[in-house]
Design a protein around this motif. Structure first.
Motif, PDB file in Angstrom:
ATOM      1  N   SER A 162      43.044  34.253  33.404  1.00 37.52           N
ATOM      2  CA  SER A 162      43.260  35.213  34.484  1.00 37.52           C
ATOM      3  C   SER A 162      43.085  34.545  35.845  1.00 37.52           C
ATOM      4  O   SER A 162      43.811  34.857  36.794  1.00 37.52           O
ATOM      5  CB  SER A 162      42.300  36.402  34.348  1.00 37.52           C
ATOM      6  OG  SER A 162      42.606  37.165  33.204  1.00 37.52           O
ATOM      7  N   ILE A 163      42.130  33.635  35.948  1.00 42.85           N
ATOM      8  CA  ILE A 163      41.959  32.872  37.191  1.00 42.85           C
ATOM      9  C   ILE A 163      43.230  32.095  37.498  1.00 42.85           C
ATOM     10  O   ILE A 163      43.747  32.122  38.619  1.00 42.85           O
ATOM     11  CB  ILE A 163      40.754  31.915  37.081  1.00 42.85           C
ATOM     12  CG1 ILE A 163      39.438  32.706  37.050  1.00 42.85           C
ATOM     13  CG2 ILE A 163      40.740  30.928  38.259  1.00 42.85           C
ATOM     14  CD1 ILE A 163      38.238  31.863  36.698  1.00 42.85           C
ATOM     15  N   LEU A 164      43.765  31.410  36.486  1.00 45.75           N
ATOM     16  CA  LEU A 164      45.009  30.653  36.665  1.00 45.75           C
ATOM     17  C   LEU A 164      46.171  31.567  37.031  1.00 45.75           C
ATOM     18  O   LEU A 164      46.997  31.233  37.891  1.00 45.75           O
ATOM     19  CB  LEU A 164      45.330  29.868  35.394  1.00 45.75           C
ATOM     20  CG  LEU A 164      44.331  28.771  34.996  1.00 45.75           C
ATOM     21  CD1 LEU A 164      44.708  28.181  33.647  1.00 45.75           C
ATOM     22  CD2 LEU A 164      44.267  27.685  36.055  1.00 45.75           C
ATOM     23  N   MET A 165      46.239  32.732  36.392  1.00 42.75           N
ATOM     24  CA  MET A 165      47.337  33.662  36.631  1.00 42.75           C
ATOM     25  C   MET A 165      47.337  34.166  38.065  1.00 42.75           C
ATOM     26  O   MET A 165      48.378  34.180  38.739  1.00 42.75           O
ATOM     27  CB  MET A 165      47.247  34.844  35.661  1.00 42.75           C
ATOM     28  CG  MET A 165      48.379  35.861  35.801  1.00 42.75           C
ATOM     29  SD  MET A 165      48.202  37.241  34.637  1.00 42.75           S
ATOM     30  CE  MET A 165      46.850  38.163  35.395  1.00 42.75           C
ATOM     31  N   TRP A 166      46.155  34.574  38.574  1.00 44.84           N
ATOM     32  CA  TRP A 166      46.098  35.131  39.926  1.00 44.84           C
ATOM     33  C   TRP A 166      46.194  34.054  41.001  1.00 44.84           C
ATOM     34  O   TRP A 166      46.672  34.316  42.103  1.00 44.84           O
ATOM     35  CB  TRP A 166      44.837  35.975  40.085  1.00 44.84           C
ATOM     36  CG  TRP A 166      44.953  37.279  39.358  1.00 44.84           C
ATOM     37  CD1 TRP A 166      44.294  37.663  38.232  1.00 44.84           C
ATOM     38  CD2 TRP A 166      45.817  38.374  39.696  1.00 44.84           C
ATOM     39  NE1 TRP A 166      44.692  38.909  37.835  1.00 44.84           N
ATOM     40  CE2 TRP A 166      45.620  39.371  38.724  1.00 44.84           C
ATOM     41  CE3 TRP A 166      46.727  38.598  40.714  1.00 44.84           C
ATOM     42  CZ2 TRP A 166      46.301  40.580  38.754  1.00 44.84           C
ATOM     43  CZ3 TRP A 166      47.406  39.806  40.749  1.00 44.84           C
ATOM     44  CH2 TRP A 166      47.189  40.783  39.776  1.00 44.84           C
ATOM     45  N   ILE A 167      45.752  32.830  40.703  1.00 39.02           N
ATOM     46  CA  ILE A 167      45.978  31.721  41.637  1.00 39.02           C
ATOM     47  C   ILE A 167      47.479  31.469  41.780  1.00 39.02           C
ATOM     48  O   ILE A 167      47.992  31.267  42.888  1.00 39.02           O
ATOM     49  CB  ILE A 167      45.256  30.443  41.155  1.00 39.02           C
ATOM     50  CG1 ILE A 167      43.744  30.580  41.345  1.00 39.02           C
ATOM     51  CG2 ILE A 167      45.760  29.222  41.932  1.00 39.02           C
ATOM     52  CD1 ILE A 167      42.960  29.402  40.801  1.00 39.02           C
ATOM     53  N   THR A 168      48.182  31.505  40.648  1.00 44.72           N
ATOM     54  CA  THR A 168      49.635  31.337  40.672  1.00 44.72           C
ATOM     55  C   THR A 168      50.307  32.456  41.455  1.00 44.72           C
ATOM     56  O   THR A 168      51.227  32.221  42.251  1.00 44.72           O
ATOM     57  CB  THR A 168      50.193  31.300  39.239  1.00 44.72           C
ATOM     58  OG1 THR A 168      49.578  30.230  38.516  1.00 44.72           O
ATOM     59  CG2 THR A 168      51.697  31.111  39.239  1.00 44.72           C
ATOM     60  N   THR A 169      49.835  33.694  41.256  1.00 41.57           N
ATOM     61  CA  THR A 169      50.391  34.839  41.983  1.00 41.57           C
ATOM     62  C   THR A 169      50.186  34.691  43.481  1.00 41.57           C
ATOM     63  O   THR A 169      51.110  34.914  44.274  1.00 41.57           O
ATOM     64  CB  THR A 169      49.737  36.147  41.497  1.00 41.57           C
ATOM     65  OG1 THR A 169      50.033  36.336  40.114  1.00 41.57           O
ATOM     66  CG2 THR A 169      50.258  37.345  42.289  1.00 41.57           C
ATOM     67  N   TYR A 170      48.988  34.303  43.883  1.00 44.38           N
ATOM     68  CA  TYR A 170      48.714  34.158  45.315  1.00 44.38           C
ATOM     69  C   TYR A 170      49.544  33.033  45.935  1.00 44.38           C
ATOM     70  O   TYR A 170      50.036  33.158  47.059  1.00 44.38           O
ATOM     71  CB  TYR A 170      47.229  33.893  45.545  1.00 44.38           C
ATOM     72  CG  TYR A 170      46.886  33.774  47.016  1.00 44.38           C
ATOM     73  CD1 TYR A 170      46.828  34.899  47.819  1.00 44.38           C
ATOM     74  CD2 TYR A 170      46.647  32.524  47.585  1.00 44.38           C
ATOM     75  CE1 TYR A 170      46.542  34.792  49.178  1.00 44.38           C
ATOM     76  CE2 TYR A 170      46.358  32.409  48.936  1.00 44.38           C
ATOM     77  CZ  TYR A 170      46.298  33.544  49.731  1.00 44.38           C
ATOM     78  OH  TYR A 170      46.029  33.424  51.070  1.00 44.38           O
TER      79      TYR A 170
END
Length: 245
Positions: A198-206
């Motif tokens: 989830s950390i990786l996913m939201w970093i990618t989103t940002y």
């Protein structure tokens, strides 16, 4: 000097709750000043994140209040995922996690848990490890091919990493919540997986959208990851044969 687990857990819980609240308030205040739109979603996401960390701290300590706080967390997160085009997680939280908060409360009560007492935890047998590992693998593969059909950003890619970052936490979430409701220690293996991806996913989103609320979820899951490691330690003790039933 002997290790005082109760004192350590109390200090750890206060640090996690205070740290998450302070970081969320500061980040939200900073983003509110610079944000032209999306201020309501930013405030709601911040509230949901604080409810979420309260839920995970209660869960790590085997307290039934995890489901009360969790209801607000997963409801708000479903909306944020939908807005952020994380449709797998959005659907998962809306149709699975929200009702599972009520089921979990019921199941923990059946196992003798109360507002004051910790839950009676259990551990997997070897056959259960194999069974749930196969469910995770098969479920991940099926979910990937279904969600990949709706991904338009990387239509020509052999492996769609954005879909992978959506699918893995989705499957970890499903199994983590199921095992949590059944009071199995192994839930924390899946929660750790949820938090990392989830950390990786939201970093990618940002990095792609620069949406302010995405940063809140990076902070949120960073605190979740720290708490899940402590939860694994606590539940290893709760699920010992002399304490588990």
């Amino acid at each position: 000097m002997a290790f005082n687990e109760k004192k350590f857990n109390k200090i750890f819980n206060v640090c996690i709750l205070a740290g998450m609240t302070i970081m969320t308030v500061l980040l939200t205040a900073f983003k509110l000043v610079s944000a032209d739109t999306g201020r309501l979603l930013l405030l709601i996401s911040a509230f949901g994140s604080i409810m979420g960390v309260c839920s995970t701290v209660a869960s790590a300590n085997g307290k039934i209040w995890t489901f009360f706080f969790g209801f607000f967390d997963v409801s708000i997160y479903a909306v944020a995922c939908f807005i952020g085009a994380k449709y797998g997680n959005a659907i998962l939280h809306a149709v699975y996690f929200v009702p599972m908060q009520f089921i979990g409360w019921y199941q923990w009560n059946k196992r003798g848990n109360s507002e004051e007492n910790q839950v009676k935890a259990r551990r997997f047998s070897r056959s259960q490890w194999l069974f749930y590992s196969l469910i995770f693998l098969v479920g991940s593969i099926i979910s990937y091919f279904i969600l990949a059909r709706f991904d338009r950003e990387s239509a020509d890619a052999f492996i769609k990493w954005a879909v992978v970052l959506d699918v893995v936490p989705m499957m970890c979430n499903i199994l983590g919540q199921l095992l949590m409701s059944m009071a199995y220690m192994e839930q924390w293996v899946f929660w750790i997986g949820v938090n990392i991806f989830s950390i990786l996913m939201w970093i990618t989103t940002y990095s792609k959208t620069q949406d302010s609320y995405a940063l809140i979820y990076v902070v949120k899951y960073s605190f979740y990851l720290i708490n899940s490691l402590n939860g694994l330690r606590i539940w290893l003790n709760l699920s010992r044969p002399e304490t588990a039933k």
